[in-house]
Design a protein around this motif. Structure first.
Motif, PDB file in Angstrom:
ATOM      1  N   GLU A 126      18.470 -66.032  33.074  1.00 29.21           N
ATOM      2  CA  GLU A 126      18.757 -64.714  32.487  1.00 29.21           C
ATOM      3  C   GLU A 126      18.363 -64.677  31.015  1.00 29.21           C
ATOM      4  O   GLU A 126      17.842 -63.670  30.521  1.00 29.21           O
ATOM      5  CB  GLU A 126      20.234 -64.385  32.661  1.00 29.21           C
ATOM      6  N   ARG A 127      18.605 -65.755  30.300  1.00 28.01           N
ATOM      7  CA  ARG A 127      18.245 -65.797  28.875  1.00 28.01           C
ATOM      8  C   ARG A 127      16.739 -65.783  28.687  1.00 28.01           C
ATOM      9  O   ARG A 127      16.233 -65.193  27.726  1.00 28.01           O
ATOM     10  CB  ARG A 127      18.863 -67.032  28.220  1.00 28.01           C
ATOM     11  N   GLU A 129      14.640 -64.236  30.622  1.00 25.96           N
ATOM     12  CA  GLU A 129      14.211 -62.865  30.875  1.00 25.96           C
ATOM     13  C   GLU A 129      14.546 -61.942  29.709  1.00 25.96           C
ATOM     14  O   GLU A 129      13.861 -60.942  29.490  1.00 25.96           O
ATOM     15  CB  GLU A 129      14.865 -62.348  32.160  1.00 25.96           C
ATOM     16  N   ALA A 130      15.596 -62.282  28.947  1.00 26.39           N
ATOM     17  CA  ALA A 130      16.031 -61.428  27.833  1.00 26.39           C
ATOM     18  C   ALA A 130      15.368 -61.799  26.507  1.00 26.39           C
ATOM     19  O   ALA A 130      15.645 -61.164  25.486  1.00 26.39           O
ATOM     20  CB  ALA A 130      17.549 -61.514  27.690  1.00 26.39           C
ATOM     21  N   ALA A 132      13.306 -62.139  23.207  1.00 31.13           N
ATOM     22  CA  ALA A 132      12.707 -61.073  22.394  1.00 31.13           C
ATOM     23  C   ALA A 132      11.261 -61.354  22.013  1.00 31.13           C
ATOM     24  O   ALA A 132      10.525 -60.449  21.615  1.00 31.13           O
ATOM     25  CB  ALA A 132      13.539 -60.857  21.125  1.00 31.13           C
ATOM     26  N   TYR A 137      11.223 -67.101  24.445  1.00 32.47           N
ATOM     27  CA  TYR A 137      11.021 -67.284  25.881  1.00 32.47           C
ATOM     28  C   TYR A 137      10.711 -68.744  26.201  1.00 32.47           C
ATOM     29  O   TYR A 137      11.262 -69.316  27.153  1.00 32.47           O
ATOM     30  CB  TYR A 137       9.889 -66.396  26.398  1.00 32.47           C
ATOM     31  N   ARG A 185       7.728 -57.165  31.026  1.00 34.19           N
ATOM     32  CA  ARG A 185       8.861 -57.079  31.945  1.00 34.19           C
ATOM     33  C   ARG A 185       8.496 -57.552  33.351  1.00 34.19           C
ATOM     34  O   ARG A 185       9.358 -58.005  34.111  1.00 34.19           O
ATOM     35  CB  ARG A 185       9.379 -55.638  31.999  1.00 34.19           C
TER      36      ARG A 185
END
Length: 227
Positions: A126-127, A129-130, A132, A137, A185
């Protein structure tokens, strides 16, 4: 009053932590104090301390094991060996090494992962994908893959992954060109990570092995035009 750049603060923190280890008489294999104690001893905030710990881990000066702590590595000779090895391999060779090891780790993770390990894996995904930007990433992608190795519950397999990963960090990735500020995304790795995590959570070793192999093959194709 001018504030110091974040990079300067990080470099100061790395120097202070390295001096703490050197002056404290720690030897390879010794466990360092817990983060809370280090924060007090160094007068350092948690975020800055963790950045310093991550930097020393990348150098090979320390290694960390979830639930056991942070340990001093045989840094001088080991770091030299990592540096020398990184000069002798290409990014393509690195990807082939990952394809040899990491699908097997995913298989073992599906067989042995604890509920806590599955939660850590999900959070790392999840991190990622989030994130910035690409730097964030890549850090979270690294954490996801290490979480898979941790989920095997096998200290030797985790150590092998860490050694491979340290070489990977040292290899010059000059062929990688980023055309966007952050992963889009629809970045294919997001779905690929989900397949890996879901297979491990479902305790399906065959699917976990295949999902990791497909993911690394996809990464290799994107970066180098080959699977």
């Amino acid at each position: 009053m001018l504030e110091r750049p974040i990079s300067s603060e990080r470099e100061d923190a790395i120097r202070e932590l390295r001096a703490y280890i050197d002056d404290g008489g720690y030897h390879p294999g010794d466990r360092l104090p817990a983060e809370r104690e280090l924060m007090v001893s160094l007068g350092m905030g948690r975020t800055l301390l963790r950045r310093a710990l991550e930097a020393l881990e990348r150098e090979g000066a320390i290694w960390r094991h979830v639930g056991k702590g942070t340990f001093v590595a045989a840094s001088n000779s080991y770091a030299g060996a990592i540096s020398e090895l990184s000069q002798r391999i290409s990014p393509v060779h690195m990807m082939r090494a990952r394809l040899s090891l990491e699908p097997a780790l995913a298989r073992e993770a599906a067989i042995n992962a604890s509920d806590e390990a599955v939660i850590r894996l999900r959070l790392a995904r999840e991190r990622a994908e989030a994130a910035a930007d690409w730097a964030a990433y890549e850090a979270q992608d690294d954490a996801f893959h290490r979480s898979v190795a941790e989920a095997t519950g096998n200290a030797l397999l985790l150590a092998l992954f860490d050694q491979l990963n340290q070489v990977r960090r040292a290899v010059a990735w000059n062929t990688v060109v980023r055309r966007t500020e952050r992963p889009p995304r629809d970045h294919s790795s997001f779905d690929e990570h989900a397949r890996i995590a879901n297979a491990i959570e479902a305790r399906d070793p065959t699917a976990a092995h295949a999902a990791m192999r497909d993911h690394l093959g996809s990464v290799s194709a994107r970066l180098f035009g080959e699977a």
